[in-house]
Design a protein around this motif. Structure first.
Motif, PDB file in Angstrom:
ATOM      1  N   GLU A  44      -0.715  -2.490 -13.954  1.00 27.59           N
ATOM      2  CA  GLU A  44      -1.637  -3.464 -13.327  1.00 27.59           C
ATOM      3  C   GLU A  44      -2.099  -1.900 -12.063  1.00 27.59           C
ATOM      4  O   GLU A  44      -1.877  -1.157 -12.517  1.00 27.59           O
ATOM      5  N   LYS A  45      -3.291  -2.540 -11.623  1.00 29.24           N
ATOM      6  CA  LYS A  45      -4.129  -1.901 -10.265  1.00 29.24           C
ATOM      7  C   LYS A  45      -3.841  -2.152  -9.276  1.00 29.24           C
ATOM      8  O   LYS A  45      -4.011  -3.412  -8.838  1.00 29.24           O
ATOM      9  N   PHE A  46      -3.822  -0.754  -8.694  1.00 32.51           N
ATOM     10  CA  PHE A  46      -3.129  -1.397  -6.674  1.00 32.51           C
ATOM     11  C   PHE A  46      -4.423  -0.477  -5.990  1.00 32.51           C
ATOM     12  O   PHE A  46      -4.361   0.682  -6.064  1.00 32.51           O
ATOM     13  N   ASP A  47      -3.741  -1.061  -4.947  1.00 26.09           N
ATOM     14  CA  ASP A  47      -5.056  -0.743  -3.798  1.00 26.09           C
ATOM     15  C   ASP A  47      -4.350   0.674  -3.528  1.00 26.09           C
ATOM     16  O   ASP A  47      -4.962   1.061  -2.453  1.00 26.09           O
ATOM     17  N   LEU A  48      -2.911   0.560  -3.577  1.00 26.10           N
ATOM     18  CA  LEU A  48      -1.632   1.824  -2.293  1.00 26.10           C
ATOM     19  C   LEU A  48      -0.569   1.809  -2.777  1.00 26.10           C
ATOM     20  O   LEU A  48      -0.345   1.274  -3.392  1.00 26.10           O
ATOM     21  N   ILE A  49      -0.288   3.240  -2.888  1.00 26.96           N
ATOM     22  CA  ILE A  49       1.148   3.615  -3.100  1.00 26.96           C
ATOM     23  C   ILE A  49       2.009   3.529  -2.159  1.00 26.96           C
ATOM     24  O   ILE A  49       1.468   4.782  -1.165  1.00 26.96           O
ATOM     25  N   LEU A  50       3.445   3.142  -1.956  1.00 32.57           N
ATOM     26  CA  LEU A  50       4.242   3.732  -0.463  1.00 32.57           C
ATOM     27  C   LEU A  50       5.266   4.191  -1.460  1.00 32.57           C
ATOM     28  O   LEU A  50       5.514   3.876  -2.187  1.00 32.57           O
TER      29      LEU A  50
END
Length: 219
Positions: A44-50
């Motif tokens: 997947e492509k994510f906009d942000l990681i916590l």
């Protein structure tokens, strides 16, 4: 809808994060270990990681070393200055200690999503500088400055992140899709050329070198 990957092995904290983020309109993906996070990042492509640091399998620090193009907010119980500095120098965009306050977390997420968007539809402006998106040129007090492709890519990242120090390795990753064969040595040359071109149009200094780390726009 923005996609956020939550990497946290504590189920109670994970559940709280999911509730907060879903309530505020984010699409959430969950990983409970570093290994699981990497598998999701391949799919997947994510906009942000916590990202928590103390994870089973791969640690948060190991994830930081592998992920370079997605904004990462570290969310950790480690509170020492050394831990924070090391994470920020390793590529983290922000660092929040546990326990966290929901409003602050949401605000920091919003800042990172805004600052790290590489989709530029309008001209980027900072004081006297205006980076023109349509023809990839720079205006300084309405005076045109011609930029190379690499110079434009570098300046774009600085203007997209006007309050942040961008480490050299991260800057190279951010511009890698727009440039060819730019390494740390040539980055210094390009930065020097950008400074010279700006200096020819204004007496104001705009790019600051942070020794041993990277570059930022001067306040």
């Amino acid at each position: 809808m923005k996609k956020i990957l939550v990497v946290e092995d504590d189920e109670s904290i994970h559940t709280i994060l999911e509730e907060i983020l879903k309530k505020n309109g984010y699409n959430i993906y969950s990983a409970y270990s570093g290994t699981e996070a990497l598998l999701l990042l391949e799919k997947e492509k994510f906009d942000l990681i916590l990202l928590d640091l103390m994870l089973p399998g791969l640690t948060g620090e190991e994830i930081l070393a592998k992920v370079k193009t997605i904004p990462i907010i570290v969310l950790s119980a480690k509170v020492s200055s050394d831990d924070k500095v090391n994470c920020l120098l390793s590529g983290a965009n922000d660092y929040i200690t546990k326990p966290f306050e929901a409003r602050e977390l949401l605000a920091r997420i919003e800042v990172q999503l805004r600052n790290n968007s590489n989709i530029v539809t309008d001209n980027l402006k900072y004081k006297e500088l205006e980076l023109v998106n349509d023809n990839h040129t720079l205006l300084i007090c309405n005076k045109k400055v011609n930029l190379t492709k690499t110079e434009y890519a570098i300046l774009k990242q600085l203007l997209l992140n006007p309050t942040q120090v961008i480490p050299k390795n991260k800057l190279l990753d951010l511009i890698s899709d727009d440039t060819e064969d730019c390494d740390e040595n040539s980055l210094r040359v390009h930065m020097s050329n950008i400074r010279r071109k700006i200096k020819n149009k204004t007496d104001n200094e705009y790019i600051e070198s942070i020794w041993g780390i990277g570059f930022k726009l001067k306040d």
